[in-house]
Structure formats: C-alpha cells, structure tokens
Design an enzyme around this catalytic site. Sequence first.
Site, PDB file in Angstrom:
ATOM      1  N   PRO A   9     -24.541 -77.011  29.033  1.00 22.95           N
ATOM      2  CG  PRO A   9     -23.785 -75.413  30.580  1.00 22.95           C
ATOM      3  CD  PRO A   9     -24.410 -76.829  30.780  1.00 22.95           C
ATOM      4  CG  ASN A  10     -20.616 -73.987  26.152  1.00 18.66           C
ATOM      5  OD1 ASN A  10     -20.880 -72.920  25.591  1.00 18.66           O
ATOM      6  ND2 ASN A  10     -20.044 -74.007  27.167  1.00 18.66           N
ATOM      7  NE  ARG A  17     -17.527 -77.472  23.970  1.00 17.68           N
ATOM      8  CZ  ARG A  17     -17.932 -77.781  25.253  1.00 17.68           C
ATOM      9  NH1 ARG A  17     -18.994 -78.681  25.211  1.00 17.68           N
ATOM     10  NH2 ARG A  17     -17.384 -77.816  26.187  1.00 17.68           N
ATOM     11  CE1 TYR A  22     -16.401 -82.339  25.275  1.00 16.61           C
ATOM     12  CE2 TYR A  22     -15.428 -80.522  24.035  1.00 16.61           C
ATOM     13  CZ  TYR A  22     -15.661 -81.052  25.150  1.00 16.61           C
ATOM     14  OH  TYR A  22     -15.276 -80.382  26.562  1.00 16.61           O
ATOM     15  CG  ASN A  73     -22.669 -84.394  28.459  1.00 16.37           C
ATOM     16  OD1 ASN A  73     -22.112 -83.702  29.347  1.00 16.37           O
ATOM     17  ND2 ASN A  73     -22.178 -84.564  27.420  1.00 16.37           N
ATOM     18  CB  ALA A  76     -18.605 -76.292  32.020  1.00 15.40           C
ATOM     19  CD  GLU A  97     -21.629 -88.011  35.966  1.00 13.39           C
ATOM     20  OE1 GLU A  97     -21.778 -88.620  36.727  1.00 13.39           O
ATOM     21  OE2 GLU A  97     -20.899 -87.026  35.605  1.00 13.39           O
ATOM     22  CG  HIS A  99     -18.958 -86.764  31.503  1.00  9.92           C
ATOM     23  ND1 HIS A  99     -19.564 -85.451  31.287  1.00  9.92           N
ATOM     24  CD2 HIS A  99     -19.150 -87.339  32.202  1.00  9.92           C
ATOM     25  CE1 HIS A  99     -19.954 -85.155  32.494  1.00  9.92           C
ATOM     26  NE2 HIS A  99     -19.733 -86.370  33.260  1.00  9.92           N
ATOM     27  CG  LEU A 100     -20.174 -85.976  23.900  1.00  9.50           C
ATOM     28  CD1 LEU A 100     -20.408 -84.800  23.876  1.00  9.50           C
ATOM     29  CD2 LEU A 100     -20.445 -86.927  22.589  1.00  9.50           C
ATOM     30  CB  SER A 101     -14.146 -85.765  26.357  1.00 17.26           C
ATOM     31  OG  SER A 101     -14.277 -85.141  27.417  1.00 17.26           O
ATOM     32  NE  ARG A 106     -11.146 -82.768  28.018  1.00 18.87           N
ATOM     33  CZ  ARG A 106     -12.170 -81.730  27.633  1.00 18.87           C
ATOM     34  NH1 ARG A 106     -13.397 -82.306  27.945  1.00 18.87           N
ATOM     35  NH2 ARG A 106     -11.913 -80.850  27.237  1.00 18.87           N
TER      36      ARG A 106
END
Length: 154
Positions: A9-10, A17, A22, A73, A76, A97, A99-101, A106
Amino acid sequence: MRILVLNGPNLNLLGSREPEIYGLETLADIEVLMRNQAADLEDVELAFLQSNHEGVLVDAIQDHRDWDGLIINAGALTHTSVAIPDAITSVGITTIEVHLSNIFAREAFRHHSYISPAAWGMITGFGYRGYLVALDLLHDLLTEEAAIEDLDED
Ligand code: DQA
C-alpha cells in the site's frame, strides 16, 4: 532465476509521498534500476507488482509459488498482516524484506514486522538502494544453493 518484486500500500506514490522519508525515486525508477542490475546479473528474470490490497499480494505470492525468490516491501501491511507471511511460508519462497525508511528509527508501531519471521532477512533504512542490495543478496544465495544442489547430485 526468477524473482518477484512486490510492493504494498501507498508505494505507488513514491517520489511524491513524504520524499524526506522515502526519497525522490518513483517505483518506476526503482524498477528500471533493478532491471538494469538484473541484466548485468544475466540469469535473472524479474516481475513487479504493486497493490494497495492485501489479498492481491497474497494471490501474487501464491501465483509465483514456483519462482525462486521474493523481494517484498509490504508497506503498512508489514505491521498488521498475518496473511502475507503465511503465504510466504506456505509456498516456501526465499524472501528478503525491504523498507525504504529505517522502521526502527520511527514510531513504535513500525518497529514490529509480521513479515520478518518468514524472511531470510530485512534491509531497512537505505532508501531505493535496499532493493538493489536485496537483488544482489538473493542472486548470491540462490546461486550458492544451486551449486550445493549440483554437488549433492554428483
Ligand atoms: C515502509 C515503512 C512502513 O512503516 C510504511 O507503512 C510504508 C513504507 C518503508 O518502505 O519504509 O508504507 O515499508
């Protein structure tokens, strides 16, 4: 060697975004970079899919059950989905897996991943570069596994 690249998602909004989190690269940019890298690796075929819907991602994992590797990825859904790791475990596909961030730097709700126990490992916090590292690592591992299988057959 066939590798599926799934984005949740997203992630279709990458580039616009929250670029400070990101990055500026779009998903299409990342696909081009990965396809270039795959061409250098020579024996790699890639397929890309992005969806905002959990079931579509589960279907994609099931549909690619015969493929060699998965880079995912889950966005959420990383922090909520049981169905995605269940699909990965059910088909037994080697998974990285991404993740960009850096999810651990976070909010606390991002610190837990349901995907991780089903994955070979996680790359988090390096922006689009994480996808390229994941491709390299998966290619390395799958090549090594194939060599071990060849030895076993001799
Ligand atoms: C993300 C991190 C998730 O927490 C977030 O919901 C995303 C993107 C990342 O790539 O950093 O959508 O997976």
